[in-house]
Motif scaffolding. Structure first.
Motif, PDB file in Angstrom:
ATOM      1  N   PRO A 228      11.724   9.166  17.064  1.00 12.19           N
ATOM      2  CA  PRO A 228      11.474  10.544  16.637  1.00 12.19           C
ATOM      3  C   PRO A 228      11.107  11.411  17.831  1.00 12.19           C
ATOM      4  CG  PRO A 228      10.385   8.991  15.176  1.00 12.19           C
ATOM      5  CD  PRO A 228      10.880   8.198  16.346  1.00 12.19           C
ATOM      6  N   ASN A 229      11.322  12.699  17.711  1.00 10.47           N
ATOM      7  CA  ASN A 229      11.121  13.620  18.836  1.00 10.47           C
ATOM      8  C   ASN A 229       9.660  13.751  19.259  1.00 10.47           C
ATOM      9  OD1 ASN A 229      13.835  14.317  19.240  1.00 10.47           O
ATOM     10  ND2 ASN A 229      13.768  15.836  17.591  1.00 10.47           N
ATOM     11  N   ASP A 230       8.758  13.898  18.308  1.00 11.35           N
ATOM     12  CA  ASP A 230       7.383  14.262  18.656  1.00 11.35           C
ATOM     13  C   ASP A 230       6.338  13.235  18.240  1.00 11.35           C
ATOM     14  OD1 ASP A 230       8.231  16.800  19.709  1.00 11.35           O
ATOM     15  OD2 ASP A 230       8.500  17.451  17.627  1.00 11.35           O
ATOM     16  N   CYS A 231       6.766  12.065  17.870  1.00 11.84           N
ATOM     17  CA  CYS A 231       5.817  11.018  17.477  1.00 11.84           C
ATOM     18  C   CYS A 231       6.547   9.686  17.504  1.00 11.84           C
ATOM     19  CB  CYS A 231       5.241  11.290  16.088  1.00 11.84           C
ATOM     20  SG  CYS A 231       6.510  11.395  14.799  1.00 11.84           S
ATOM     21  N   ASN A 232       5.903   8.648  17.039  1.00  5.70           N
ATOM     22  CA  ASN A 232       6.511   7.325  16.996  1.00  5.70           C
ATOM     23  C   ASN A 232       6.529   6.801  15.568  1.00  5.70           C
ATOM     24  OD1 ASN A 232       6.920   6.978  19.857  1.00  5.70           O
ATOM     25  ND2 ASN A 232       4.700   6.691  20.029  1.00  5.70           N
ATOM     26  N   LEU A 233       7.571   6.049  15.255  1.00  7.17           N
ATOM     27  CA  LEU A 233       7.576   5.324  14.002  1.00  7.17           C
ATOM     28  C   LEU A 233       6.504   4.245  14.056  1.00  7.17           C
ATOM     29  CD1 LEU A 233      11.252   4.519  12.910  1.00  7.17           C
ATOM     30  CD2 LEU A 233       9.530   5.757  11.614  1.00  7.17           C
ATOM     31  N   LYS A 234       5.918   3.959  12.919  1.00  7.18           N
ATOM     32  CA  LYS A 234       4.983   2.848  12.875  1.00  7.18           C
ATOM     33  C   LYS A 234       5.700   1.580  13.296  1.00  7.18           C
ATOM     34  CE  LYS A 234       1.613   0.719   9.792  1.00  7.18           C
ATOM     35  NZ  LYS A 234       0.983   0.773   8.453  1.00  7.18           N
ATOM     36  N   ARG A 235       5.097   0.838  14.199  1.00  7.25           N
ATOM     37  CA  ARG A 235       5.734  -0.358  14.746  1.00  7.25           C
ATOM     38  C   ARG A 235       5.914  -1.417  13.655  1.00  7.25           C
ATOM     39  NH1 ARG A 235       6.641  -2.226  19.842  1.00  7.25           N
ATOM     40  NH2 ARG A 235       6.765  -4.484  20.123  1.00  7.25           N
ATOM     41  N   TRP A 236       7.114  -1.946  13.561  1.00  4.04           N
ATOM     42  CA  TRP A 236       7.421  -2.940  12.537  1.00  4.04           C
ATOM     43  C   TRP A 236       6.529  -4.169  12.684  1.00  4.04           C
ATOM     44  CZ3 TRP A 236       9.502  -3.677   8.001  1.00  4.04           C
ATOM     45  CH2 TRP A 236       9.799  -4.977   7.581  1.00  4.04           C
ATOM     46  N   ASN A 237       5.926  -4.602  11.568  1.00  4.08           N
ATOM     47  CA  ASN A 237       5.039  -5.759  11.575  1.00  4.08           C
ATOM     48  C   ASN A 237       5.305  -6.561  10.305  1.00  4.08           C
ATOM     49  OD1 ASN A 237       2.540  -7.337  10.914  1.00  4.08           O
ATOM     50  ND2 ASN A 237       1.855  -6.455  12.859  1.00  4.08           N
ATOM     51  N   VAL A 238       5.868  -7.763  10.474  1.00  5.47           N
ATOM     52  CA  VAL A 238       6.261  -8.584   9.328  1.00  5.47           C
ATOM     53  C   VAL A 238       5.058  -8.950   8.468  1.00  5.47           C
ATOM     54  CG1 VAL A 238       7.268 -10.784   8.621  1.00  5.47           C
ATOM     55  CG2 VAL A 238       8.271  -9.527  10.536  1.00  5.47           C
ATOM     56  N   ALA A 239       3.968  -9.394   9.109  1.00  6.18           N
ATOM     57  CA  ALA A 239       2.787  -9.813   8.350  1.00  6.18           C
ATOM     58  C   ALA A 239       2.216  -8.655   7.542  1.00  6.18           C
ATOM     59  CB  ALA A 239       1.731 -10.383   9.297  1.00  6.18           C
ATOM     60  N   GLU A 240       2.172  -7.484   8.147  1.00  8.21           N
ATOM     61  CA  GLU A 240       1.617  -6.325   7.443  1.00  8.21           C
ATOM     62  C   GLU A 240       2.506  -5.916   6.271  1.00  8.21           C
ATOM     63  OE1 GLU A 240       0.291  -1.661   8.259  1.00  8.21           O
ATOM     64  OE2 GLU A 240       0.755  -2.993   9.965  1.00  8.21           O
ATOM     65  N   MET A 241       3.823  -6.003   6.462  1.00  6.88           N
ATOM     66  CA  MET A 241       4.727  -5.649   5.378  1.00  6.88           C
ATOM     67  C   MET A 241       4.555  -6.600   4.193  1.00  6.88           C
ATOM     68  SD  MET A 241       6.898  -3.477   4.268  1.00  6.88           S
ATOM     69  CE  MET A 241       8.435  -3.136   3.428  1.00  6.88           C
ATOM     70  N   TRP A 242       4.408  -7.896   4.479  1.00  3.96           N
ATOM     71  CA  TRP A 242       4.205  -8.845   3.386  1.00  3.96           C
ATOM     72  C   TRP A 242       2.902  -8.565   2.648  1.00  3.96           C
ATOM     73  CZ3 TRP A 242       7.525 -10.997   0.658  1.00  3.96           C
ATOM     74  CH2 TRP A 242       8.656 -11.639   1.172  1.00  3.96           C
ATOM     75  N   GLU A 243       1.876  -8.150   3.369  1.00  6.21           N
ATOM     76  CA  GLU A 243       0.613  -7.822   2.700  1.00  6.21           C
ATOM     77  C   GLU A 243       0.778  -6.594   1.801  1.00  6.21           C
ATOM     78  OE1 GLU A 243      -2.081  -9.584   2.406  1.00  6.21           O
ATOM     79  OE2 GLU A 243      -1.107 -11.120   3.627  1.00  6.21           O
ATOM     80  N   LYS A 244       1.616  -5.656   2.230  1.00  8.92           N
ATOM     81  CA  LYS A 244       1.887  -4.491   1.383  1.00  8.92           C
ATOM     82  C   LYS A 244       2.621  -4.911   0.111  1.00  8.92           C
ATOM     83  CE  LYS A 244       2.273  -1.145   5.205  1.00  8.92           C
ATOM     84  NZ  LYS A 244       1.254  -0.168   4.770  1.00  8.92           N
ATOM     85  N   LEU A 245       3.395  -5.992   0.201  1.00 10.89           N
ATOM     86  CA  LEU A 245       4.205  -6.442  -0.927  1.00 10.89           C
ATOM     87  C   LEU A 245       3.520  -7.524  -1.756  1.00 10.89           C
ATOM     88  CD1 LEU A 245       7.735  -6.666   0.766  1.00 10.89           C
ATOM     89  CD2 LEU A 245       6.743  -4.766  -0.524  1.00 10.89           C
ATOM     90  N   ARG A 246       2.395  -8.019  -1.319  1.00 10.72           N
ATOM     91  CA  ARG A 246       1.735  -9.123  -2.018  1.00 10.72           C
ATOM     92  C   ARG A 246       1.495  -8.758  -3.494  1.00 10.72           C
ATOM     93  NH1 ARG A 246      -1.017 -13.672  -0.588  1.00 10.72           N
ATOM     94  NH2 ARG A 246      -0.973 -13.132   1.658  1.00 10.72           N
ATOM     95  N   GLY A 247       1.946  -9.667  -4.366  1.00 15.09           N
ATOM     96  CA  GLY A 247       1.764  -9.462  -5.794  1.00 15.09           C
ATOM     97  C   GLY A 247       2.620  -8.372  -6.392  1.00 15.09           C
ATOM     98  N   LYS A 248       3.661  -7.925  -5.674  1.00 14.16           N
ATOM     99  CA  LYS A 248       4.453  -6.783  -6.128  1.00 14.16           C
ATOM    100  C   LYS A 248       5.941  -7.119  -6.244  1.00 14.16           C
ATOM    101  CE  LYS A 248       1.513  -3.003  -4.445  1.00 14.16           C
ATOM    102  NZ  LYS A 248       0.336  -3.794  -4.074  1.00 14.16           N
ATOM    103  N   ARG A 249       6.632  -6.254  -6.987  1.00 14.83           N
ATOM    104  CA  ARG A 249       8.097  -6.276  -7.069  1.00 14.83           C
ATOM    105  C   ARG A 249       8.620  -5.036  -6.362  1.00 14.83           C
ATOM    106  NH1 ARG A 249      10.126  -6.065 -12.885  1.00 14.83           N
ATOM    107  NH2 ARG A 249      12.122  -6.496 -11.898  1.00 14.83           N
ATOM    108  N   LEU A 250       9.386  -5.224  -5.296  1.00 11.85           N
ATOM    109  CA  LEU A 250      10.076  -4.125  -4.628  1.00 11.85           C
ATOM    110  C   LEU A 250      11.532  -4.218  -5.040  1.00 11.85           C
ATOM    111  CD1 LEU A 250       9.827  -3.044  -0.890  1.00 11.85           C
ATOM    112  CD2 LEU A 250      11.963  -3.009  -2.147  1.00 11.85           C
ATOM    113  N   MET A 251      12.074  -3.154  -5.609  1.00 12.19           N
ATOM    114  CA  MET A 251      13.442  -3.186  -6.111  1.00 12.19           C
ATOM    115  C   MET A 251      14.279  -2.052  -5.531  1.00 12.19           C
ATOM    116  SD  MET A 251      14.851  -2.977 -10.068  1.00 12.19           S
ATOM    117  CE  MET A 251      13.851  -4.373 -10.591  1.00 12.19           C
ATOM    118  N   PHE A 252      15.416  -2.421  -4.937  1.00 14.70           N
ATOM    119  CA  PHE A 252      16.416  -1.451  -4.517  1.00 14.70           C
ATOM    120  C   PHE A 252      17.374  -1.238  -5.688  1.00 14.70           C
ATOM    121  CE2 PHE A 252      14.880  -3.224  -0.565  1.00 14.70           C
ATOM    122  CZ  PHE A 252      14.877  -2.153   0.319  1.00 14.70           C
ATOM    123  N   VAL A 253      17.672   0.010  -6.001  1.00 15.11           N
ATOM    124  CA  VAL A 253      18.549   0.342  -7.122  1.00 15.11           C
ATOM    125  C   VAL A 253      19.648   1.260  -6.616  1.00 15.11           C
ATOM    126  CG1 VAL A 253      18.705   1.334  -9.434  1.00 15.11           C
ATOM    127  CG2 VAL A 253      16.584   0.199  -8.708  1.00 15.11           C
ATOM    128  N   GLY A 254      20.901   0.823  -6.717  1.00 19.62           N
ATOM    129  CA  GLY A 254      21.975   1.684  -6.252  1.00 19.62           C
ATOM    130  C   GLY A 254      23.272   0.958  -5.998  1.00 19.62           C
TER     131      GLY A 254
END
Length: 439
Positions: free
Chosen positions: A149-175
């Protein structure tokens, strides 16, 4: 003869017959008790009742009523019928907040140190439609570009953190298949840290599910290329002459996505394939109306938006909408001297704000207006402009083709190049980095 044999067998074993009869009565009574118990639980569970309240009345709509064998008895001009809802939130969508950096404006930076985020051959769930290196692409530079991005940074990808965000959840792509590519990308980004005996993938179907046991989480893909119910909802057999939709019903898909915790929607490409036939839910005689693709897409988007707006669980559920994925079918749009397409391209477009015919501005404006009415109930992942630059990121000829190619096609690679989908690792990984950024 069978009845006589059974009777003789029973006659020789009267005690066993009585015992068996008592056992069957017990089973029937137990089943009835359990059914009543389940009904009682559902009745006193507000979440289940809430989800069911947003499903169309099953007395008026059979979810299998429209399928790939559905035909119109006749076709009339579009009557002008609309899809309306009472919006109650006119805030700007979350991702358009002026208080945050615009992560969708920037440039691609060559980075062969931190990218790719995974190796194609190390992902057992990789699709042959997207595995470009496996199918002969020797130039791997498409894997090494990072979005900055021009004026900031994307949050750095972190596998462990992403799994914690998904713990106990259903993430569904529809399309559609582009959303399926993003789903496969996310599975490949995450699967390596899950032991093989703790993960599973269900067979390809209307709903396909990757499960991670130790996180009690799933990453799912629901095939719904037009969002609403249609004759194209079979994930395999959907190449049909006429595109027929129920513009006012998403029952078949909604019944599956209603319980998901995180939803990522997309739709666009299938609306660009000519006129669409509308078979309204109330129409009992098979009479269809015909409308252009953009108009039909607007009706479908409004039916989808009506559900999002009325979702009582929106404070806990996260809903994302991914904007259109551009195609690169005409090389002359980025190089006036070119007569080809994405075939042979190995470097991104550097022209700022480049825009090709693979992205439709009127359609984007229509979608933007609908999403704006939903306000904070939806987070927009605006992947269009950043993906426009990546003419080098498509499979081109480096993918599996399920139909035999003719000698004429083989002699001219541009004629069968796939300039729609994206190689993995590649552009869809950035879409998922954006998803991670906003979760």
């Amino acid at each position: 003869m069978v009845q006589i044999n059974v009777w003789k067998w029973s006659k020789r074993r009267p005690c066993f017959q009585i015992t068996f009869l008592i056992f069957m009565v017990f089973i029937a009574a137990t089943s009835l008790f359990n059914e009543l118990k389940i009904q009682h639980f559902d009745h006193h569970n507000p979440q289940i009742q809430s989800d069911r309240n947003h499903l169309p009345n099953s007395n008026h709509l059979n979810p299998t009523e429209i399928d790939r064998f559905t035909e119109c008895s006749s076709t009339e001009k579009y009557s002008g019928r609309k899809i309306e809802w009472n919006e109650n939130d006119r805030l700007k969508p979350v991702s358009d907040s002026e208080k945050e950096c615009d992560v969708f404006s920037g440039k691609w930076v060559f980075d062969n140190t931190s990218h790719p985020l995974y190796i194609e051959s190390s992902c057992p769930y990789m699709s042959d439609q997207l595995a470009c290196h496996k199918h002969g692409r020797a130039d791997l530079n498409y894997q090494y570009w990072r979005w900055q991005p021009n004026d900031c940074n994307l949050k750095r990808w972190n596998v462990a953190e992403m799994w914690e965000k998904l713990r106990g959840k259903r993430l569904m792509f529809v399309g559609d298949s582009l959303n399926r590519g993003q789903w496969i990308s996310l599975v490949c980004l995450l699967q390596s840290v899950v032991p093989a005996n703790k993960r599973s993938m269900s067979p390809n179907a209307h709903l396909t599910i990757f499960r991670a046991e130790e996180y009690n989480a799933s990453i799912e893909f629901l095939w719904a290329p037009l969002l609403v119910d249609s004759n194209s909802d079979d994930p395999v057999n959907h190449r049909l002459g006429d595109r027929i939709i129920r513009p006012d019903s998403a029952y078949r898909h909604l019944s599956k996505w209603a319980d998901a915790d995180i939803l990522v929607f997309n739709t666009y490409l299938w609306w660009r394939q000519g006129p669409v036939k509308l078979l309204w839910k109330s129409e009992e005689n098979g009479v269809c109306e015909e409308l252009d693709g953009q108009g039909a897409m607007e009706l479908a988007m409004k039916t989808w938006a009506k559900w999002v707006n009325s979702d009582d669980n929106h404070n806990k559920r996260r809903v994302f909408f991914v904007t259109m994925s551009p195609t690169h079918q005409w090389g002359r749009e980025w190089n006036p001297k070119s007569e080809g397409n994405c075939y042979g391209e190995n470097h991104p477009i550097t022209e700022k704000k480049y825009w090709g015919s693979g992205s439709d501005l009127p359609t984007m404006t229509m979608v933007e207006n609908i999403l704006a009415r939903l306000g904070s109930k939806v987070t927009v992942l605006n992947i269009t402009q950043l993906s426009e630059y990546r003419k080098d990121g498509h499979p081109s000829i480096y993918r599996k083709f399920w139909e035999t190619l003719s000698p004429e096609q083989l002699s001219k690679p541009e004629s069968y190049s796939d300039c729609i989908h994206w190689c993995l690792p590649g552009v869809p990984d950035v879409w998922n980095e954006l998803l991670f950024h906003f979760l």
